[in-house]
Design a protein around this motif. Structure first.
Motif, PDB file in Angstrom:
ATOM      1  N   LEU A  82       0.589  -1.132   0.058  1.00  0.00           N
ATOM      2  CA  LEU A  82      -0.261   0.000  -0.191  1.00  0.00           C
ATOM      3  C   LEU A  82       0.893   1.079   0.023  1.00  0.00           C
ATOM      4  CD1 LEU A  82      -2.753   1.270   0.178  1.00  0.00           C
ATOM      5  CD2 LEU A  82      -2.820   0.839   2.503  1.00  0.00           C
ATOM      6  N   ALA A  83       2.080   1.115   0.739  1.00  0.00           N
ATOM      7  CA  ALA A  83       2.829   2.303   0.775  1.00  0.00           C
ATOM      8  C   ALA A  83       3.420   2.658  -0.559  1.00  0.00           C
ATOM      9  CB  ALA A  83       4.028   1.855   1.679  1.00  0.00           C
ATOM     10  N   HIS A  84       3.903   1.688  -1.343  1.00  0.00           N
ATOM     11  CA  HIS A  84       4.393   1.753  -2.750  1.00  0.00           C
ATOM     12  C   HIS A  84       3.235   2.618  -3.641  1.00  0.00           C
ATOM     13  CE1 HIS A  84       6.808   1.444  -6.250  1.00  0.00           C
ATOM     14  NE2 HIS A  84       5.556   1.017  -6.772  1.00  0.00           N
ATOM     15  N   MET A  85       2.072   1.977  -3.406  1.00  0.00           N
ATOM     16  CA  MET A  85       0.990   2.414  -4.325  1.00  0.00           C
ATOM     17  C   MET A  85       0.501   4.004  -3.973  1.00  0.00           C
ATOM     18  SD  MET A  85      -1.939  -0.501  -4.040  1.00  0.00           S
ATOM     19  CE  MET A  85      -3.127  -0.171  -5.233  1.00  0.00           C
ATOM     20  N   VAL A  86       0.808   4.324  -2.603  1.00  0.00           N
ATOM     21  CA  VAL A  86       0.271   5.669  -2.257  1.00  0.00           C
ATOM     22  C   VAL A  86       1.360   6.671  -2.229  1.00  0.00           C
ATOM     23  CG1 VAL A  86      -1.882   4.982  -0.851  1.00  0.00           C
ATOM     24  CG2 VAL A  86       0.633   5.351   0.365  1.00  0.00           C
ATOM     25  N   PHE A  87       2.835   6.182  -2.215  1.00  0.00           N
ATOM     26  CA  PHE A  87       3.658   7.357  -2.377  1.00  0.00           C
ATOM     27  C   PHE A  87       4.262   7.416  -3.759  1.00  0.00           C
ATOM     28  CE2 PHE A  87       4.213   6.076   2.228  1.00  0.00           C
ATOM     29  CZ  PHE A  87       3.760   7.362   2.571  1.00  0.00           C
ATOM     30  N   GLN A 152      17.507  13.729   6.434  1.00  0.00           N
ATOM     31  CA  GLN A 152      16.151  13.267   6.526  1.00  0.00           C
ATOM     32  C   GLN A 152      16.346  11.929   5.506  1.00  0.00           C
ATOM     33  OE1 GLN A 152      13.170  15.740   4.891  1.00  0.00           O
ATOM     34  NE2 GLN A 152      11.602  14.522   6.127  1.00  0.00           N
ATOM     35  N   LEU A 153      17.021  12.147   4.227  1.00  0.00           N
ATOM     36  CA  LEU A 153      17.004  10.977   3.380  1.00  0.00           C
ATOM     37  C   LEU A 153      17.954   9.794   3.831  1.00  0.00           C
ATOM     38  CD1 LEU A 153      17.304  13.251  -0.056  1.00  0.00           C
ATOM     39  CD2 LEU A 153      15.272  11.513   0.628  1.00  0.00           C
ATOM     40  N   LYS A 154      18.916  10.410   4.435  1.00  0.00           N
ATOM     41  CA  LYS A 154      19.848   9.393   4.956  1.00  0.00           C
ATOM     42  C   LYS A 154      19.333   8.435   5.963  1.00  0.00           C
ATOM     43  CE  LYS A 154      24.564   9.330   7.168  1.00  0.00           C
ATOM     44  NZ  LYS A 154      24.247   9.224   8.470  1.00  0.00           N
ATOM     45  N   ARG A 155      18.616   9.192   6.936  1.00  0.00           N
ATOM     46  CA  ARG A 155      17.986   8.484   8.294  1.00  0.00           C
ATOM     47  C   ARG A 155      17.050   7.674   7.722  1.00  0.00           C
ATOM     48  NH1 ARG A 155      18.520  13.123  12.527  1.00  0.00           N
ATOM     49  NH2 ARG A 155      20.907  13.054  12.928  1.00  0.00           N
ATOM     50  N   LEU A 156      16.222   8.096   6.662  1.00  0.00           N
ATOM     51  CA  LEU A 156      15.084   7.420   6.257  1.00  0.00           C
ATOM     52  C   LEU A 156      15.424   5.938   5.367  1.00  0.00           C
ATOM     53  CD1 LEU A 156      12.090   7.280   5.702  1.00  0.00           C
ATOM     54  CD2 LEU A 156      12.139   8.814   4.068  1.00  0.00           C
ATOM     55  N   MET A 157      16.425   6.072   4.608  1.00  0.00           N
ATOM     56  CA  MET A 157      17.147   5.223   3.669  1.00  0.00           C
ATOM     57  C   MET A 157      17.634   4.039   5.109  1.00  0.00           C
ATOM     58  SD  MET A 157      18.707   6.607   0.533  1.00  0.00           S
ATOM     59  CE  MET A 157      19.879   7.852   1.183  1.00  0.00           C
ATOM     60  N   LEU A 162      15.121   1.689   2.464  1.00  0.00           N
ATOM     61  CA  LEU A 162      14.569   2.037   1.203  1.00  0.00           C
ATOM     62  C   LEU A 162      15.647   2.698   0.146  1.00  0.00           C
ATOM     63  CD1 LEU A 162      11.508   4.512   2.412  1.00  0.00           C
ATOM     64  CD2 LEU A 162      11.562   2.075   1.473  1.00  0.00           C
ATOM     65  N   SER A 163      15.259   2.631  -1.299  1.00  0.00           N
ATOM     66  CA  SER A 163      16.178   3.285  -2.030  1.00  0.00           C
ATOM     67  C   SER A 163      16.115   4.815  -2.024  1.00  0.00           C
ATOM     68  CB  SER A 163      15.869   2.748  -3.481  1.00  0.00           C
ATOM     69  OG  SER A 163      14.634   3.437  -3.821  1.00  0.00           O
ATOM     70  N   ARG A 164      17.092   5.572  -2.536  1.00  0.00           N
ATOM     71  CA  ARG A 164      17.126   7.057  -2.539  1.00  0.00           C
ATOM     72  C   ARG A 164      15.819   7.544  -2.987  1.00  0.00           C
ATOM     73  NH1 ARG A 164      20.662  10.465  -0.902  1.00  0.00           N
ATOM     74  NH2 ARG A 164      20.583  12.804  -1.670  1.00  0.00           N
ATOM     75  N   VAL A 171       9.464  11.640   1.263  1.00  0.00           N
ATOM     76  CA  VAL A 171       9.545  13.068   1.733  1.00  0.00           C
ATOM     77  C   VAL A 171       8.772  14.211   0.985  1.00  0.00           C
ATOM     78  CG1 VAL A 171      11.364  15.043   1.655  1.00  0.00           C
ATOM     79  CG2 VAL A 171      11.815  12.634   2.463  1.00  0.00           C
ATOM     80  N   MET A 172       8.656  13.786  -0.694  1.00  0.00           N
ATOM     81  CA  MET A 172       8.045  14.912  -1.519  1.00  0.00           C
ATOM     82  C   MET A 172       6.401  14.693  -1.169  1.00  0.00           C
ATOM     83  SD  MET A 172      10.260  16.586  -2.797  1.00  0.00           S
ATOM     84  CE  MET A 172       9.372  17.524  -3.959  1.00  0.00           C
ATOM     85  N   ALA A 173       5.958  13.631  -0.433  1.00  0.00           N
ATOM     86  CA  ALA A 173       4.531  13.578  -0.093  1.00  0.00           C
ATOM     87  C   ALA A 173       4.058  14.311   0.793  1.00  0.00           C
ATOM     88  CB  ALA A 173       4.095  12.062  -0.076  1.00  0.00           C
ATOM     89  N   GLN A 174       4.912  15.078   1.695  1.00  0.00           N
ATOM     90  CA  GLN A 174       4.661  15.970   2.953  1.00  0.00           C
ATOM     91  C   GLN A 174       4.890  17.468   2.419  1.00  0.00           C
ATOM     92  OE1 GLN A 174       6.852  14.061   6.226  1.00  0.00           O
ATOM     93  NE2 GLN A 174       5.359  12.581   6.237  1.00  0.00           N
ATOM     94  N   MET A 175       4.224  18.021   3.066  1.00  0.00           N
ATOM     95  CA  MET A 175       4.614  19.627   3.282  1.00  0.00           C
ATOM     96  C   MET A 175       6.170  19.584   3.593  1.00  0.00           C
ATOM     97  SD  MET A 175       3.173  22.772   5.753  1.00  0.00           S
ATOM     98  CE  MET A 175       1.583  22.458   5.269  1.00  0.00           C
ATOM     99  N   SER A 176       6.928  20.809   2.919  1.00  0.00           N
ATOM    100  CA  SER A 176       8.157  20.818   3.058  1.00  0.00           C
ATOM    101  C   SER A 176       8.600  21.202   4.444  1.00  0.00           C
ATOM    102  CB  SER A 176       8.800  21.785   2.055  1.00  0.00           C
ATOM    103  OG  SER A 176       9.091  23.071   2.832  1.00  0.00           O
TER     104      SER A 176
END
Ligand SMILES: CC(C)(COP(=O)(O)OP(=O)(O)OC[C@H]1O[C@@H](n2cnc3c(N)ncnc32)[C@H](O)[C@@H]1O)[C@@H](O)C(=O)NCCC(=O)NCCS
Ligand SMILES: Nc1ncnc2c1ncn2[C@@H]1O[C@H](COP(=O)(O)OP(=O)(O)OP(=O)(O)O)[C@@H](O)[C@H]1O
Length: 243
Positions: A82-87, A152-157, A162-164, A171-176
């Protein structure tokens, strides 16, 4: 660096503090510090997980909209799928948000009531999408945990494997985070190590726990209730002794 907007602004506090930020910016790490300080935390991610539990109202609506292919053989939702579909699709994400929002906001409200019922004076409400879902009016002050995009990207990956590219789309799915930072009463910068985070947290806690000055008290919700109580009892006594 820690930014606290102004003591007055912070001390207009009602008893529900908002905690928000971006994905993997460190909200759960900060909410654990609140919990360790004896302050209860209502966690919107936990509520959102319950909303998607097999057989619940939210589960039924989401399965009806996205189809049975989002289910595992156990009929629980396959969250990575579901995450893949929505992000990867704005329209899918908006649909999921629309379906789940009423259940999540009701769940948050009930959890806050439960904590008040237990006698909590201060509650922290950890809502990743506090601004996006326009729930920011419910909470004061609002604490934003900010990190640079690279951290943020480094900690999330690292955390979610996750891939970059996948991390970037979440990250882009949220307000900056820069915009969230502008809307905050308190900003905790979490680019440094955990000791640095601890130091900033201690400062936030001591500011939050500082007793109200009289001016702040009269401008707070408790102050407004006290005025109401005084006026009501004043009217009652005036009426009683005017006979
Ligand atoms: C898409 C789902 C199934 C992915 O599950 P997964 O276990 O991989 O992630 P998890 O739930 O732990 O969420 C991790 C983070 O992703 C971000 N996130 C989650 N949903 C969204 C969304 N709809 N839009 C933007 N960011 C989101 C948040 O920062 C959250 O803290 C799940 O996130 C979900 O049900 N999302 C919709 C509900 C929601 O809006 N949750 C946020 C609570 S306010
Ligand atoms: N100051 C720090 N130094 C090093 N690692 C950190 C620091 N703060 C948080 N982390 C790590 O970064 C990752 C993301 O932190 P955390 O899970 O608290 O973020 P979050 O904002 O709650 O994420 P989500 O929105 O996905 O729920 C975790 O692996 C956490 O251990």
């Amino acid at each position: 660096m820690l930014r606290i907007c102004s003591s007055d602004c912070l001390r207009l506090a009602s008893s529900s503090y908002g905690l928000t930020g971006g994905i993997a910016s460190g909200k759960s790490t900060v909410s654990n510090l609140f919990k360790a300080s004896g302050i209860p935390v209502v966690d919107a991610d936990v509520i959102a997980r319950n909303v998607l539990k097999k057989g619940s109202g939210g589960w039924k609506r989401v399965v009806a909209a996205f189809g049975e292919e989002i289910l595992l053989p156990s009929r629980e939702v396959d969250r990575p799928k579901l995450a893949h579909m929505v992000f990867s699709s704005d329209s899918n994400r908006q649909l999921l948000n629309k379906l789940m929002a009423p259940y999540i906001s009701t769940g948050i409200f009930l959890e806050i009531l439960k904590q008040w019922g237990k006698g909590a004076k201060v509650i922290v409400v950890d809502i990743p999408l506090l601004f996006e879902a326009k729930m920011d009016k419910w909470t004061k002050p609002i604490v934003v945990v900010w990190v640079s995009r690279e951290t943020q990207l480094k900690r999330l990956m690292e955390r979610d494997g996750l891939s970059r590219e996948d991390a970037g789309s979440r990250v882009m799915a949220q307000m900056s985070l820069d915009l969230k930072r502008c809307k905050a009463d308190v900003v905790i910068e979490n680019n440094g190590d955990l000791d640095h985070l601890d130091q900033q947290f201690s400062m936030v806690l001591s500011e939050i726990r500082r007793p109200l000055t009289w001016t702040e008290f009269w401008r707070s919700r408790q102050g407004a209730f006290s005025v109401l109580g005084l006026v009501t009892s004043g009217l009652f006594f005036c009426k009683r002794f005017s006979y």
